[in-house]
Motif scaffolding. Structure first.
Motif, PDB file in Angstrom:
ATOM      1  N   ASP A   1       1.372   9.522  -5.428  1.00 33.12           N
ATOM      2  CA  ASP A   1       0.683   8.238  -5.474  1.00 33.12           C
ATOM      3  C   ASP A   1       1.346   7.294  -4.480  1.00 33.12           C
ATOM      4  O   ASP A   1       1.789   6.204  -4.824  1.00 33.12           O
ATOM      5  CB  ASP A   1       0.710   7.663  -6.885  1.00 33.12           C
ATOM      6  CG  ASP A   1      -0.323   6.547  -7.048  1.00 33.12           C
ATOM      7  OD1 ASP A   1      -0.241   5.823  -8.043  1.00 33.12           O
ATOM      8  OD2 ASP A   1      -1.199   6.397  -6.171  1.00 33.12           O
ATOM      9  N   VAL A   2       1.418   7.742  -3.237  1.00 33.08           N
ATOM     10  CA  VAL A   2       2.014   6.970  -2.140  1.00 33.08           C
ATOM     11  C   VAL A   2       0.878   6.383  -1.312  1.00 33.08           C
ATOM     12  O   VAL A   2      -0.051   7.092  -0.934  1.00 33.08           O
ATOM     13  CB  VAL A   2       2.901   7.864  -1.248  1.00 33.08           C
ATOM     14  CG1 VAL A   2       3.553   7.041  -0.156  1.00 33.08           C
ATOM     15  CG2 VAL A   2       3.942   8.583  -2.090  1.00 33.08           C
ATOM     16  N   GLY A   3       0.937   5.086  -1.035  1.00 31.66           N
ATOM     17  CA  GLY A   3      -0.123   4.431  -0.292  1.00 31.66           C
ATOM     18  C   GLY A   3      -0.251   4.940   1.135  1.00 31.66           C
ATOM     19  O   GLY A   3       0.741   5.338   1.756  1.00 31.66           O
ATOM     20  N   ILE A   4      -1.463   4.897   1.669  1.00 31.18           N
ATOM     21  CA  ILE A   4      -1.715   5.304   3.050  1.00 31.18           C
ATOM     22  C   ILE A   4      -0.903   4.446   4.020  1.00 31.18           C
ATOM     23  O   ILE A   4      -0.367   4.934   5.019  1.00 31.18           O
ATOM     24  CB  ILE A   4      -3.218   5.202   3.380  1.00 31.18           C
ATOM     25  CG1 ILE A   4      -4.042   6.119   2.466  1.00 31.18           C
ATOM     26  CG2 ILE A   4      -3.473   5.543   4.845  1.00 31.18           C
ATOM     27  CD1 ILE A   4      -3.771   7.588   2.624  1.00 31.18           C
ATOM     28  N   ASP A   5      -0.776   3.154   3.712  1.00 33.58           N
ATOM     29  CA  ASP A   5       0.008   2.289   4.586  1.00 33.58           C
ATOM     30  C   ASP A   5       1.496   2.660   4.560  1.00 33.58           C
ATOM     31  O   ASP A   5       2.182   2.596   5.583  1.00 33.58           O
ATOM     32  CB  ASP A   5      -0.179   0.816   4.189  1.00 33.58           C
ATOM     33  CG  ASP A   5       0.016   0.560   2.707  1.00 33.58           C
ATOM     34  OD1 ASP A   5       0.096   1.519   1.919  1.00 33.58           O
ATOM     35  OD2 ASP A   5       0.082  -0.627   2.322  1.00 33.58           O
ATOM     36  N   GLN A   6       1.995   3.074   3.397  1.00 34.19           N
ATOM     37  CA  GLN A   6       3.394   3.515   3.303  1.00 34.19           C
ATOM     38  C   GLN A   6       3.628   4.770   4.136  1.00 34.19           C
ATOM     39  O   GLN A   6       4.650   4.924   4.785  1.00 34.19           O
ATOM     40  CB  GLN A   6       3.775   3.779   1.858  1.00 34.19           C
ATOM     41  CG  GLN A   6       3.853   2.542   0.981  1.00 34.19           C
ATOM     42  CD  GLN A   6       4.094   2.905  -0.461  1.00 34.19           C
ATOM     43  OE1 GLN A   6       3.172   3.121  -1.226  1.00 34.19           O
ATOM     44  NE2 GLN A   6       5.354   3.006  -0.825  1.00 34.19           N
ATOM     45  N   LEU A   7       2.659   5.680   4.090  1.00 31.01           N
ATOM     46  CA  LEU A   7       2.783   6.914   4.884  1.00 31.01           C
ATOM     47  C   LEU A   7       2.782   6.598   6.368  1.00 31.01           C
ATOM     48  O   LEU A   7       3.523   7.207   7.134  1.00 31.01           O
ATOM     49  CB  LEU A   7       1.638   7.859   4.546  1.00 31.01           C
ATOM     50  CG  LEU A   7       1.635   8.442   3.135  1.00 31.01           C
ATOM     51  CD1 LEU A   7       0.335   9.200   2.887  1.00 31.01           C
ATOM     52  CD2 LEU A   7       2.828   9.359   2.931  1.00 31.01           C
ATOM     53  N   ALA A   8       1.942   5.669   6.775  1.00 28.90           N
ATOM     54  CA  ALA A   8       1.875   5.309   8.200  1.00 28.90           C
ATOM     55  C   ALA A   8       3.183   4.697   8.674  1.00 28.90           C
ATOM     56  O   ALA A   8       3.653   5.001   9.788  1.00 28.90           O
ATOM     57  CB  ALA A   8       0.712   4.333   8.429  1.00 28.90           C
TER      58      ALA A   8
END
Length: 204
Positions: A194-201
């Motif tokens: 449950d990791v945000g797309i923005d965090q991954l970027a």
């Protein structure tokens, strides 16, 4: 490097420390065309669910997808990708709108298919990036979207067969209710995130 799934589950759970494990599809040698509908309002929820038009995959999925791209390139074709990894929190939002397990996984049952980075929503494109006819649009929640739906032109059925044949040849499983959805074989063994797309970027 092949990941040991049990070790990954124990170490990471749902936390952002696992973010670097996922692969940005734009970093692949043959990146697919991107059409990330959930980063826009042009999707069945009519809301923007992702903050960025990015697609991330588990490394095993990314390797398999690159094999698909190489296979298709020899035919003058490629993939367009609509979705890959999806945070569990987003899966809950979708489920709360569409209580139909054919088209949206119930996270209370299996925590979702996309939440592991092992599911992809894709279609075929030609050399110019134009979609091949598939009979329905992405996220068409009708019987016409089922891969075995028969009342379609032969060319459309041929395109669906080709997509399924190439994907399954390289380690994916077709899904019974959506011609665009494929799961990496053994997907249930992979951990949910449950990791945000923005965090991954940011973690790139």
């Amino acid at each position: 490097m092949k990941l040991r799934h049990a070790r990954w589950i124990a170490a990471c759970g749902l936390f952002a420390s696992c973010a670097p494990r996922l692969v940005d599809v734009e970093a692949l040698p043959r990146p697919p065309v991107l059409d990330v509908r959930y980063a826009t309002t042009d999707n069945f929820t009519r809301t923007k669910l992702y903050p960025l038009p990015k697609v991330f995959l588990h490394p095993d999925t990314a390797r398999a997808l690159e094999e698909v791209q190489s296979d298709l390139a020899s035919r003058g074709l490629g993939l367009k990708i609509f979705d890959g990894y999806r945070p569990l929190s987003v899966q809950w939002k979708m489920w709360n709108l569409i209580h139909d397990e054919r088209y949206v996984s119930n996270p209370a049952v299996n925590r979702g298919r996309h939440t592991r980075g092992t599911a992809v929503d894709v279609t075929l494109v030609d050399r110019r990036g134009r979609e091949l006819p598939m009979g329905t649009a992405f996220d068409d929640f009708t019987d016409r979207a089922h891969p075995d739906y028969a009342a379609l032109p032969e060319a459309v059925k041929g395109n669906r067969r080709l997509l399924a044949e190439v994907m399954t040849r390289h380690g994916f499983e077709a899904y019974a209710y959506e011609w665009w959805h494929f799961d990496l074989k053994g997907w249930k063994r992979y951990p949910v995130l449950d990791v945000g797309i923005d965090q991954l970027a940011v973690a790139r």
